[in-house]
Design an enzyme around this catalytic site. Structure first.
Site, PDB file in Angstrom:
ATOM      1  N   ARG A 211       0.832  -1.204   0.000  1.00 33.12           N
ATOM      2  CA  ARG A 211       0.000   0.000   0.000  1.00 33.12           C
ATOM      3  C   ARG A 211       0.865   1.251   0.000  1.00 33.12           C
ATOM      4  NH1 ARG A 211      -5.482  -1.460   3.242  1.00 33.12           N
ATOM      5  NH2 ARG A 211      -5.665  -3.526   2.317  1.00 33.12           N
ATOM      6  N   GLU A 213       0.737   4.068   1.127  1.00 27.11           N
ATOM      7  CA  GLU A 213       0.112   4.956   2.115  1.00 27.11           C
ATOM      8  C   GLU A 213       0.746   6.341   2.018  1.00 27.11           C
ATOM      9  OE1 GLU A 213      -2.338   3.961   3.878  1.00 27.11           O
ATOM     10  OE2 GLU A 213      -2.156   1.801   4.237  1.00 27.11           O
ATOM     11  N   ARG A 219       1.630   3.049  12.705  1.00 28.99           N
ATOM     12  CA  ARG A 219       0.878   1.806  12.496  1.00 28.99           C
ATOM     13  C   ARG A 219       0.676   1.449  11.024  1.00 28.99           C
ATOM     14  NH1 ARG A 219      -3.141   5.595  13.156  1.00 28.99           N
ATOM     15  NH2 ARG A 219      -4.981   5.212  11.871  1.00 28.99           N
ATOM     16  N   HIS A 220       1.303   2.186  10.121  1.00 29.37           N
ATOM     17  CA  HIS A 220       1.196   1.865   8.690  1.00 29.37           C
ATOM     18  C   HIS A 220       2.549   1.464   8.110  1.00 29.37           C
ATOM     19  CE1 HIS A 220      -2.585   4.215   8.990  1.00 29.37           C
ATOM     20  NE2 HIS A 220      -2.987   3.342   8.082  1.00 29.37           N
ATOM     21  N   GLU A 357      -7.367  -0.178  14.728  1.00 31.04           N
ATOM     22  CA  GLU A 357      -8.073  -1.198  13.940  1.00 31.04           C
ATOM     23  C   GLU A 357      -7.137  -2.359  13.618  1.00 31.04           C
ATOM     24  OE1 GLU A 357      -9.797   0.196  10.129  1.00 31.04           O
ATOM     25  OE2 GLU A 357      -9.182  -1.745   9.330  1.00 31.04           O
ATOM     26  N   SER A 360     -10.686  -5.689   9.077  1.00 35.42           N
ATOM     27  CA  SER A 360     -11.919  -5.272   8.394  1.00 35.42           C
ATOM     28  C   SER A 360     -12.500  -6.491   7.696  1.00 35.42           C
ATOM     29  CB  SER A 360     -11.646  -4.184   7.357  1.00 35.42           C
ATOM     30  OG  SER A 360     -11.477  -2.949   7.993  1.00 35.42           O
ATOM     31  N   ARG A 408       0.136  -5.584  12.996  1.00 37.08           N
ATOM     32  CA  ARG A 408      -0.629  -4.873  14.038  1.00 37.08           C
ATOM     33  C   ARG A 408      -1.051  -5.823  15.151  1.00 37.08           C
ATOM     34  NH1 ARG A 408      -4.642  -0.484  11.180  1.00 37.08           N
ATOM     35  NH2 ARG A 408      -3.036   0.547   9.925  1.00 37.08           N
TER      36      ARG A 408
END
Ligand code: ATP
Ligand code: MG
Length: 434
Positions: A211, A213, A219-220, A357, A360, A408
């Site tokens: 990703r 980002e 946290r990424h 989070e 998902s 995570r």
């Protein structure tokens, strides 16, 4: 062949060859100690200078810290030594000499910042507390795989080079594929869904997601490990049950098999497997509770995404893992199914650690016409996804699933301050090597 004796296995009365790294040399004058470290621990090699061969003493005590040495000698009891025994050396071989200047101190006496640690991960992972994180990460993956097996899943591996993205074009890394544009995959979403219509029905994958980002956050990552699950004939509540089981299995595995590592990380007393069932809050309840905390300057209204400060305020209140269910359809991806009795409400869910989070998921739209409409509503060209949508014309059962961020999970489990600490060689905006 590895015929050495490990540090912890050396028993008094035997003659052994131990091999490993020079952790420390302590010279007290007439007597000196070489502390040799291997994967099992540290063992003391004792030099009595006046009584031992001069060359042997010089070799053993002249070697630089972190060099690899092999020591042969008799083991005897010594209660002041780290393992309760010491080796009286008969021979010392320097197997691989280390430079005298080290970029990082594996004995941990000198602190290093994260960037220096990541640049020198090999040396960093000689520290017990860093090694422990990756031993625990390995246990998490083992326990998760076992739980998936108990759930009746087949492990799959899907392509990481793809023609199109699924979550909109912004977070994709483009690459050149024989002169054509291609992308690194953001998620195995579409591939795993295609497998629920296959003979496999229930699948999982543990693999990289990529990703681009925009933000650099604790946290990424730009390359993360996604733990993905998908099952035919499951609805979103059954997918949540499976999610709970997998997360709890990871904690149970660590509790059962990583006592030493938890001790090393000073977590032995406080480590707990999260209670089941995880609280299930609807999105509406979540925004009400966040608003009631007063943590946000502006009250949230229906349709807003949950800001990080809001998630934190709610997480602090809940105090353990929980789900947020029944999101507004408009802020969940097109492949998530809406509730049959309310098209504005989706079956999408997130599973939260109090601090962030983790997951998902949701039930998926399996009806061909609605799925194609969804692509158009999201501004995506259904033609480009024909490889995916067309299989929905040949018998695609209702299904549900989720994706869990592996790093995570480890980060929150161990209370690490930065997700990069849960990856051996992280990829972020600045870091492309090692
Ligand atoms: P966030 O909103 O926190 O950026 P997301 O909603 O974009 O995450 P999803 O697409 O829902 O992420 O991916 C499922 C899970 O994968 C996330 O809950 C998270 O645990 C993990 N994940 C996603 N992106 C990243 C990333 N860049 N770095 C680390 N983990 C990630
Ligand atoms: Mg998400």
């Amino acid at each position: 062949m590895d015929d050495r004796t490990y540090a912890v296995d050396a028993e008094p009365g035997e003659t052994v060859t131990v091999a490993g790294w020079v952790h420390e040399i302590r010279d007290l004058g007439g007597i000196a100690f070489l502390i040799l470290r291997d994967t099992t621990g540290k063992i003391q090699v004792t030099f009595e200078k006046d009584e031992m061969d001069e060359v042997l003493v010089e070799t053993g005590l002249g070697v630089h810290r972190e060099s690899v040495v092999a020591v042969t000698g008799a083991v005897k009891e010594e209660e002041r030594a780290p393992t309760g025994v010491e080796v009286t050396p008969e021979s010392v071989e320097v197997v691989a000499e280390a430079d005298p200047e080290l970029p990082l101190d594996p004995s941990g006496k000198v602190d290093a910042d994260l960037s220096t640690r990541l640049d020198n991960r090999t040396l960093d992972l000689r520290k017990d507390e860093v090694k422990a994180v990756f031993e625990i990460r390995a246990e998490v993956l083992r326990a998760v795989r076992e739980q998936f097996r108990e759930l009746g899943c087949t492990e799959i591996n899907t392509p990481k080079i793809v023609a199109t993205g699924t979550e909109g074009g912004t977070e994709l890394f483009p690459i050149t594929y024989f002169g054509r544009e291609a992308f690194m995959n953001q998620s195995p979403q579409l591939f795993k869904q295609l497998m629920v219509g296959s003979g496999l029905e229930r699948v999982f994958e543990i693999g990289p997601i990529f990703r681009a980002e925009e933000h650099n956050t604790p946290r990424h990552l730009n390359e993360a490990t996604s733990i993905d699950f998908e099952s035919a004939f499951y609805d979103h509540t059954e997918a949540m049950d499976a999610c709970e089981a997998v997360v709890r299995a990871a904690y149970e595995g660590v509790a059962d098999n990583c006592a030493d590592q938890l001790e090393t990380l000073d977590l032995a007393g406080e480590f707990e497997v999260p209670d089941e069932p995880f609280l299930r809050l609807t999105y509406e309840e979540a925004i009400e509770r966040i608003n009631a905390t007063g943590a946000l300057d502006e009250q949230l209204v229906w349709g807003d995404d949950l800001p990080t400060e809001g998630e934190h305020a709610l997480g602090e209140e809940v105090g353990q893992h929980y789900f947020i269910t029944d999101w507004p359809s408009e802020i969940k991806p097109f492949y998530i199914k809406d509730h049959d009795d309310d098209p504005d409400l989706s079956t999408g869910f997130d599973m939260m650690h109090p601090t962030m989070e983790l997951v998902s998921g949701g039930q998926r739209e399996h009806r061909y016409d609605r799925l194609v409409d969804g692509f158009e509503q999201q501004g995506l060209d259904p033609e480009q996804f024909d490889y995916y949508t067309k299989m929905f014309r040949y018998g695609m059962p209702p299904h549900a699933g989720w994706g869990l961020g592996g790093e995570r999970l480890v980060m929150t489990m161990l209370g690490l301050g930065n997700v990069r600490e849960a990856v051996i060689f992280p990829r972020d905006r600045q870091r492309l090597s090692p």
